[in-house]
Design an enzyme around this catalytic site. Structure first.
Site, short mmCIF file in Angstrom:
data_model
loop_
_atom_site.label_atom_id
_atom_site.label_comp_id
_atom_site.label_asym_id
_atom_site.label_seq_id
_atom_site.Cartn_x
_atom_site.Cartn_y
_atom_site.Cartn_z
N TYR A 147 31.52 43.90 24.85
CA TYR A 147 31.81 44.74 23.45
C TYR A 147 32.33 43.62 22.51
O TYR A 147 33.00 42.63 22.64
CB TYR A 147 32.38 45.85 23.73
CG TYR A 147 34.03 45.71 23.88
CD1 TYR A 147 34.60 45.34 25.13
CD2 TYR A 147 34.80 46.16 22.73
CE1 TYR A 147 36.11 45.23 25.10
CE2 TYR A 147 36.17 46.19 22.82
CZ TYR A 147 36.81 45.65 23.99
OH TYR A 147 38.13 45.70 24.22
N LYS A 187 35.36 39.38 26.70
CA LYS A 187 35.61 40.76 26.13
C LYS A 187 34.71 41.77 26.80
O LYS A 187 33.59 42.24 26.24
CB LYS A 187 35.27 40.59 24.69
CG LYS A 187 35.90 41.72 23.63
CD LYS A 187 36.00 41.41 22.47
CE LYS A 187 36.46 42.72 21.43
NZ LYS A 187 37.88 43.28 22.08
N GLU A 241 49.54 38.63 26.27
CA GLU A 241 48.76 39.42 25.37
C GLU A 241 49.16 40.69 25.59
O GLU A 241 49.83 41.23 26.55
CB GLU A 241 47.45 39.05 24.96
CG GLU A 241 46.65 39.55 26.15
CD GLU A 241 45.10 39.28 25.86
OE1 GLU A 241 44.64 39.19 24.92
OE2 GLU A 241 44.22 39.11 27.04
N LEU A 297 42.43 36.69 25.55
CA LEU A 297 41.25 37.02 24.65
C LEU A 297 41.33 36.19 23.75
O LEU A 297 42.53 36.14 22.97
CB LEU A 297 41.20 38.32 24.47
CG LEU A 297 39.59 38.41 23.46
CD1 LEU A 297 38.38 38.34 24.40
CD2 LEU A 297 39.47 39.76 22.62
N1 PDD Z 1 40.71 44.64 21.10
N2 PDD Z 1 43.28 41.01 23.25
C1 PDD Z 1 42.85 42.04 23.84
C2 PDD Z 1 42.93 41.95 25.20
C3 PDD Z 1 41.85 42.62 23.16
O1 PDD Z 1 41.09 43.67 23.58
C4 PDD Z 1 41.86 42.55 21.68
C5 PDD Z 1 41.04 43.37 20.81
C6 PDD Z 1 42.28 41.37 21.17
C7 PDD Z 1 42.49 40.95 19.62
O2 PDD Z 1 40.98 40.25 19.37
P1 PDD Z 1 40.52 40.60 17.86
O3 PDD Z 1 41.72 40.09 17.09
O4 PDD Z 1 39.21 39.62 18.02
O5 PDD Z 1 40.43 42.26 17.60
C8 PDD Z 1 43.49 40.60 22.18
C9 PDD Z 1 39.86 45.42 20.27
C10 PDD Z 1 40.25 45.52 18.89
C11 PDD Z 1 39.53 46.65 20.95
O6 PDD Z 1 39.47 46.83 22.42
O7 PDD Z 1 39.28 47.81 20.41
#
Ligand code: PDD
Length: 286
Positions: free
Chosen positions: A36, A150, A183, A207
């Protein structure tokens, strides 16, 4: 706009959200066999859309799903789902699963991926959160060994969020066996240590956040020293913590495991980085 007027895109059709369904044998539902993206949009302008679509393609490649559309076609779909749900601050969700088939771990034949898109309001932090920063807890990392993908398989992250909720805090940060902060459940994490912005390097344990990347670029271009290295919360010289994600931009984290960070108040680097990221969202060309 009322919730029941949302429009979703499911396998080629725009539908009212309440009619937007996938098959019970969809492998996303049965195996979490999918990936996703979440993309932010402010007044019709997407933040780093191409980077999100590139990451979607690499997530697909990592689990051997042939990307269902070319990047321009996917970008056009993202824009169209937004146009049908045009919130001033929106988040577009894209999910791609391997498709629907009778349940078998290894699918007998190649499948047509299931593709779903929605556009909803991008949540904004409360005034209290902005004034006091977020709070977090830490837990040993119980996730799988491919966190760079992801994936929609987010059970460990759900458990982490449940623990955070039960502890009355905003996020759970995962620690490796040496106590390094990796994270959050849905966020990347940074510290300021001896005036250097520090975050865990990209590997299978984190991620590669699109916002993380933006934060590092903005820090570098504005003269903030940056180091991608493993770090711990008990390092001397640690003065700030913050998290980043598409849905949070940058938020200071001022209490971790009951310990006050930065005296319990948002501090300069986090606030500056938040301002730069918000500015980039509001005028991406600058
Ligand atoms: N989550 N680390 C994890 C485990 C994440 O699920 C996310 C993002 C991030 C940050 O990634 P980005 O800056 O590309 O949004 C880091 C999204 C927002 C979610 O699951 O809704």
């Amino acid at each position: 706009m009322q919730k029941n007027t949302l429009t979703a895109w499911v396998n080629g059709s725009f539908l009212p959200l309440e009619l937007a369904v996938v098959h019970i044998e969809d492998r996303g539902f049965q195996f979490a066999d999918g990936v996703y993206e979440v993309v932010a949009c402010v007044d019709g302008v997407f933040l780093d859309l191409d980077a999100h679509l590139a990451r979607l393609e690499s997530s697909c490649a990592a689990i051997a799903i042939v990307p269902p559309f070319t990047r321009p076609k996917m970008a056009a779909l993202v824009k169209e789902i937004y146009d049908r749900n045009p919130f001033s601050r929106a988040m577009v969700y894209i999910q791609v699963t391997r498709g629907a088939a009778p349940r078998a771990h290894y699918p007998a034949t190649p499948l047509t991926p299931t593709v779903v898109l929605t556009s909803r309001v991008l949540p904004q932090p409360s005034t209290a959160s902005l004034e006091q920063g977020y709070a977090a807890i830490t837990r040993p990392d119980i996730r799988w060994k491919h966190c760079e993908i992801k994936s929609i398989a987010l059970l460990a992250s759900i458990m982490g969020k449940q623990e955070a909720h039960n502890a009355g805090v905003d996020e759970t940060f995962w620690l490796d066996q040496h106590g390094h902060v990796l994270e959050g459940c849905s966020t990347n994490v940074f510290a300021v240590i001896d005036d250097v912005l520090v975050t865990h390097p990209l590997d299978h344990q984190v991620l590669g956040g699109i916002t993380r990347d933006l934060v590092l670029r903005l820090a570098c271009s504005n003269g903030v020293m940056v180091s991608e290295r493993p770090w711990r919360l008990d390092e001397t010289g640690l003065t700030e913590c913050m998290l980043s994600s598409t849905t949070n931009a940058v938020m200071p984290v001022c209490r971790i495991d009951q310990r006050l960070i930065a005296g319990g108040k948002p501090h300069a680097v986090a606030l500056q980085l938040r301002a730069w990221v918000i500015a980039a969202m509001e005028s991406p060309a600058s």
